[in-house]
Design an enzyme around this catalytic site. Structure first.
Site, PDB file in Angstrom:
ATOM      1  N   LYS A  33       1.201  -0.582   2.269  1.00 55.94           N
ATOM      2  CA  LYS A  33       1.638   0.771   1.927  1.00 55.94           C
ATOM      3  C   LYS A  33       0.436   1.705   1.854  1.00 55.94           C
ATOM      4  O   LYS A  33      -0.605   1.347   1.295  1.00 55.94           O
ATOM      5  CB  LYS A  33       2.372   0.743   0.594  1.00 55.94           C
ATOM      6  CG  LYS A  33       2.975   2.076   0.166  1.00 55.94           C
ATOM      7  CD  LYS A  33       3.768   1.926  -1.130  1.00 55.94           C
ATOM      8  CE  LYS A  33       4.430   3.210  -1.563  1.00 55.94           C
ATOM      9  NZ  LYS A  33       5.249   3.047  -2.786  1.00 55.94           N
ATOM     10  N   SER A  87       9.852   4.452  -2.774  1.00 51.33           N
ATOM     11  CA  SER A  87       8.917   5.108  -1.871  1.00 51.33           C
ATOM     12  C   SER A  87       8.259   4.157  -0.873  1.00 51.33           C
ATOM     13  O   SER A  87       7.588   4.599   0.062  1.00 51.33           O
ATOM     14  CB  SER A  87       7.823   5.796  -2.692  1.00 51.33           C
ATOM     15  OG  SER A  87       7.093   4.843  -3.445  1.00 51.33           O
ATOM     16  N   SER A  95      10.533   1.619  -6.522  1.00 54.54           N
ATOM     17  CA  SER A  95      10.048   1.925  -5.176  1.00 54.54           C
ATOM     18  C   SER A  95       9.774   0.721  -4.295  1.00 54.54           C
ATOM     19  O   SER A  95       9.580   0.876  -3.085  1.00 54.54           O
ATOM     20  CB  SER A  95       8.782   2.795  -5.254  1.00 54.54           C
ATOM     21  OG  SER A  95       9.119   4.102  -5.645  1.00 54.54           O
TER      22      SER A  95
END
Length: 470
Positions: free
Chosen positions: A79, A149, A173
């Site tokens: 990420k 996210s 997330s």
């Protein structure tokens, strides 16, 4: 089966046995990225040439007898909040244009030490402040949201464009996009995995964890990541040895005899889609068939959950962004900028009251885990929303924003810091994945992984790769 379709565990076994080379595996995954990335948008950047060099090095090391373990030669995505020396960490934001990391984060170092092969950086909702990741499309239906996210990480894993990936979880997330894309996501105990070198959203709620295609895979990644780091202010330090990390042999197949699974009588099945409830309750019944004892439990302090979550996250996020919000506010996306500006309106008293309420909630959840070993519940109340959908209407006449719906059932594990695992338990009428989360006491990763693995072992499709259509 093509190499990119292998789960981490399958690939690791094949590499260890000399049946698959890291070069072949990495090449297959890079080809898969090239084939599907235009439709999915899961990566900010793909570091293909560097990945091929790392895979070749891993192959030479293994051939020379220097095998480092199950992640050696395994390709992964990271990420884009997580630093890699020499690569940009953009947080999918124009605010970070030109930013290049000077050093590896602790988790990056751990994965490199384990011999894993970095494929590239995956998209996040801007600065992780959202539950949809608008740049990325759902792996099973590109007209649906990916969740966020950590949407890029979840979609890459679901599509076979990464064998595993890392994400972060502040209000769901990791678990939200994992559930919406039909993969496994683990939010570990708060502080178990070091966070230095990871861009923060809300320091007292942030967690780093793996996204994988099976529960076994999640256990393998967790073993490489977990540990105390002197630079991690949330580190567990000496608390860790009281609860050893799960070993692969501790997953114990299908036997759940003696495990007490709490089934919430309130909150977790309120305002939940009927197909989600049916699938999750069916999965809980299957765990009972495997020997688990089901215990009805009352979730404490439910009226305060969302107030605590937002009361902590909003001011902490605004504090982190204070300087950039004043100097380059126009570079933020409108949704994130509104949230950051709202944080300036909260008083110190509001923040302290949220802190005090969290302390009480942690104490009450501690009492809850004196009654049960694991709590089983839906991860999110509905499957993937259509892209651009802002609200959801429930049968009781209430309307809720999509973001509030997705965070609602995940937030308690962030507030209390307990481990939470999501795994697929079925599909809705449109073929979209449904997720169930298993939550345990602090440092109870072995419990939730054991329960998840046992359930997964009776499914017919664990580790399935999404079919990405044109």
């Amino acid at each position: 089966m093509r190499p990119f379709e292998l789960t981490l565990g399958e690939a690791a076994d094949a590499v260890a046995n000399g049946e698959l080379s890291p070069v072949e595996l990495t090449g297959s995954v890079l080809e898969r990225i090239e084939a599907v990335e235009e439709r999915l948008g899961s990566y900010v950047a793909v570091t293909g040439e560097a990945a091929r060099r790392s895979a070749a090095l891993a192959e030479r090391e293994i051939a020379a007898g220097r095998y480092r373990g199950p992640l050696h030669g395994i390709p992964f995505g990271l990420k884009d909040l997580i630093d890699v020396a020499g690569l940009p960490t953009t947080a999918s934001s124009r605010v970070r244009e030109g930013h290049v990391a000077q050093a590896d984060s602790a988790v990056t170092r751990s994965l490199f030490d384990a011999g894993a092969v970095l494929l590239g950086k995956t998209h996040t909702h801007e600065f992780a402040y959202g539950l949809t990741t608008p740049q990325t499309h759902n792996a099973w239906d590109q007209g649906r949201v990916a969740g966020g996210s950590s949407g890029g990480s979840a979609v890459a894993v679901a599509a076979g464009a990464a064998t595993f990936a890392l994400g972060t979880d502040t209000g769901g997330s990791i678990r939200v996009p994992a559930a919406l894309n039909g993969v496994v996501g683990l939010k570990p105990t708060y502080g178990l995995i070091p966070r230095d070198g990871v861009t923060s959203l809300s320091w007292s709620l942030d967690h780093v964890g793996p996204l994988t295609r099976t529960v076994r895979d999640a256990a393998l990644v967790l073993s490489a990541l977990a540990g105390h780091d002197a630079e991690n202010p949330a580190g567990l330090g000496a608390a860790r040895p009281d609860h050893p990390l799960p070993r692969e042999r501790d997953l114990k197949g299908r036997d759940l005899k003696g495990l007490r699974i709490g089934v919430p009588a309130n909150y977790y099945f309120d305002r939940v889609g009927p197909e989600v409830e049916t699938a999750v309750r069916r999965a809980i019944a299957q765990m009972s068939d495997l020997g688990a004892d089901l215990v009805e439990v009352e979730i404490p302090m439910v009226r305060y959950i969302q107030a605590i979550q937002w009361g902590l996250m909003v001011p902490e996020a605004t504090a982190y962004h204070e300087r950039a919000l004043r100097s380059v506010p126009e570079r933020y996306g409108p949704d994130v900028r509104v949230l950051l500006e709202a944080g300036e309106l909260l008083s110190a008293g509001d923040y302290l009251r949220a802190q005090r309420a969290r302390t009480l909630m942690r104490r009450e959840w501690g009492r809850l885990f004196e009654q049960v070993d694991v709590i089983a519940a839906p991860t999110v109340p509905m499957t993937a929303a259509e892209a651009g959908q802002d609200t959801v209407e429930w049968p009781d006449g209430t309307t809720e924003s999509v973001s509030d719906a997705y965070v609602r059932l995940c937030a308690p594990a962030n507030i209390t810091g307990v481990p939470a695992l999501t795994l697929p338990v079925g599909r809705d009428h449109a073929g979209l994945p449904i997720g169930m989360q298993l939550m345990g006491p602090p440092m109870g990763e072995a419990l939730v992984l054991r329960a998840g693995h046992a359930y997964e072992s009776v499914r017919s499709d664990p580790g399935e790769v999404a079919v990405v259509t044109a």
